[in-house]
Design an enzyme around this catalytic site. Structure first.
Site, PDB file in Angstrom:
ATOM      1  N   ASP A  78       0.823  -1.213   0.000  1.00  0.00           N
ATOM      2  CA  ASP A  78       0.000   0.000   0.000  1.00  0.00           C
ATOM      3  C   ASP A  78       0.854   1.258   0.000  1.00  0.00           C
ATOM      4  O   ASP A  78       2.026   1.241   0.390  1.00  0.00           O
ATOM      5  CB  ASP A  78      -0.936   0.015   1.211  1.00  0.00           C
ATOM      6  CG  ASP A  78      -0.174   0.066   2.539  1.00  0.00           C
ATOM      7  OD1 ASP A  78       0.727  -0.779   2.732  1.00  0.00           O
ATOM      8  OD2 ASP A  78      -0.476   0.935   3.369  1.00  0.00           O
ATOM      9  N   GLU A 145       0.264  -1.082   5.636  1.00  0.00           N
ATOM     10  CA  GLU A 145       1.331  -0.694   6.557  1.00  0.00           C
ATOM     11  C   GLU A 145       1.183   0.763   6.971  1.00  0.00           C
ATOM     12  O   GLU A 145       1.463   1.130   8.119  1.00  0.00           O
ATOM     13  CB  GLU A 145       2.696  -0.916   5.882  1.00  0.00           C
ATOM     14  CG  GLU A 145       3.899  -0.669   6.785  1.00  0.00           C
ATOM     15  CD  GLU A 145       4.433   0.752   6.745  1.00  0.00           C
ATOM     16  OE1 GLU A 145       5.341   1.084   7.534  1.00  0.00           O
ATOM     17  OE2 GLU A 145       3.946   1.561   5.914  1.00  0.00           O
TER      18      GLU A 145
END
Length: 483
Positions: A78, A145
């Protein structure tokens, strides 16, 4: 049309460009996770895609490396998806418009996602190669994350055989990271009494700030638009009967906010006084931040009279006091490592609409007790203001390992290649190594990466030459057998 196809190493930049074409902001990782699973399937590689969309891909050792220790290659899929106010890209459904300026890759109008797309590209290039010699590779690509490390927290790593991990989530070449701060996300909620009030509504915008990563750049004391808005609202509420209608500031808890927009109601006859206060606050802040934030602006515009649903004068004052009392920025510096931030927090998101206020912080500390003390402090301020708070995404720090065969090997290979010593450091920003280390017995881990700047902002860039050098280093490291 490919923009990066002629850059070296071609395999790395080919995969990186493919990644930029897939929307993959935090919380929107379905497509990128499926892409990684399809990549593995097309090459006959073992792959696990879990319910969270985390990906694990393994590749057997090349001939002659079967007895070498397995290596875990780790990063996250991400990105912090932010864009300029005038950018027409829908980052939830569209890819990025990557471009090149000399040695730098950037994205037009948006963040680039080099953090951590380049880690994924490196991993795919290694898995795809039939020329790089290596021990068994175990690639771990986590989700989300950037919003609490939820993927690392929920992933099952019991099938891994390796205990050496190379994390590729760093942004400065030649620096090997071996420990980091822990952190948490704190959500503060206040409610306000609302009603329909007649008066003059004005749109107030604070912007032109640099922003940045709240872990890597919090010590630079850049302007935080949410904090500065609280200062403005406090001044207005002291001088005039103002009502808060709405606020929208910041895009992520771990990104220093660059712009905050608000709509505020006051008496029609107070327009001149309202503008004078705004101008005075702008002059003060511009003077204070002249060197750090030369682009700062504060303006009031779009005045219109009518009836609006807004917070009462009393609750607007309470919200202003709350925002003024909240801590923000560096709270303590490390005694053990001079120059390293020990404890900080960042008011990254501020929202108010229809009686509901949300303030979200990224809290970080390399001292667990200090982290929880700061979370309690934010909770206390929120409680005194009549609100509530909760903490999510709590992750541990990553402790320095005194005996590290991986670090020793990496330093030796770096010295052999470049005739110089790498810097072995700790950072204030959070990495997933601490969480993953709790899942793998005796994990030996080092983090590295190529040169990037402006991560989590629309000014994010990635150095082409540095990507090449780090790739060459990774290849050399994997090909180097243990003595």
């Amino acid at each position: 049309m490919s923009v990066l196809s002629n850059l070296e190493p071609r395999s790395v930049f080919r995969f990186f460009e493919e990644i930029t074409r897939i929307p993959h902001g935090s919380g929107n990782v379905g497509q990128i996770s499926d892409y990684l699973a399809e990549f593995a399937g097309e090459r006959g590689l073992f792959c696990i895609q879990d319910e969270l969309k985390n990906i694990i891909i393994t590749k057997d050792a090349t001939p002659g490396y079967e007895n070498e220790p397995a290596v875990i290659i780790q990063g996250h899929m991400d990105m912090v998806a932010v864009k300029k106010p005038d950018c027409d890209i829908d980052m939830k459904t569209e890819g990025l418009r990557v471009a090149v300026n000399g040695d730098l890759i950037y994205a037009e109008g948006t963040s680039l996602g080099g953090d951590d797309g380049i880690a994924v590209a490196y991993a795919l290039a290694l898995l795809d190669s039939d020329t790089v010699k290596h021990p068994r590779l175990e690639v771990v690509i986590t989700v989300d994350e950037e919003v609490g490390m939820d993927g690392a927290r929920g992933i099952d790593l019991s099938m891994l055989t390796g205990s050496r991990m190379i994390n590729l989530d760093s942004e400065e070449e030649g620096i090997f990271l071996t420990s980091c701060a822990g952190g948490a996300r704190v959500h503060c909620h206040l409610t306000a009494v609302t009603g329909e009030t007649e008066g003059m509504a004005a749109e107030v915008v604070l912007g032109g700030l640099q922003g940045g990563h709240s872990g890597g750049e919090i010590h630079k004391e850049r302007g935080n638009s949410n904090v500065l808005f609280g200062r403005l609202l406090c001044r207005l509420a002291k001088k005039l009967p103002v009502h808060l209608i709405e606020v929208e500031g910041g895009l992520a808890d771990n990104a220093i906010p660059r712009q905050t927009r608000a709509v505020i109601l006051t008496d029609a006859g107070d327009r001149e006084a309202f503008c004078e206060i705004v101008k005075a606050v702008e002059t003060e802040i511009r003077s204070e931040l002249a060197v750090k934030e030369p682009g700062f602006y504060l303006k009031a515009e779009g005045f219109s009279e009518g009836k609006y649903v807004c917070a009462s004068v009393g609750d607007t004052k309470r919200i202003a006091s709350f925002l003024t009392a909240l801590p923000n920025g560096v709270q303590a510096m490390s005694v053990d490592m001079p120059g390293l931030v020990e404890t900080s927090l960042n008011l990254g998101i501020l929202r108010y609409k229809k009686g509901e206020l949300l303030a979200e912080f990224a809290v970080r500390s390399s001292v667990e007790s200090a982290k929880y003390a700061l979370i309690d402090r934010v909770a206390a301020v929120t409680g005194l203001a009549g609100g509530s708070s909760d903490a999510t995404g709590d992750y541990p720090g990553w402790k320095y390992r005194r005996n590290s065969p991986l670090r020793d090997k990496m330093v030796a290979v770096y010295r052999e290649m470049y005739g110089a010593e790498p810097r072995v450091e700790a950072i204030h920003a959070g990495l997933e190594c601490g969480i993953l280390g709790s899942k793998i017995k005796d994990l030996d881990c080092v983090s590295l990466g190529p040169d990037m700047s402006g991560i989590h902002t629309t000014e994010e860039t990635l150095s082409i030459a540095s990507v090449r050098r780090v790739w060459e280093y990774l290849v050399k490291l994997l090909e180097k057998k243990d003595a």
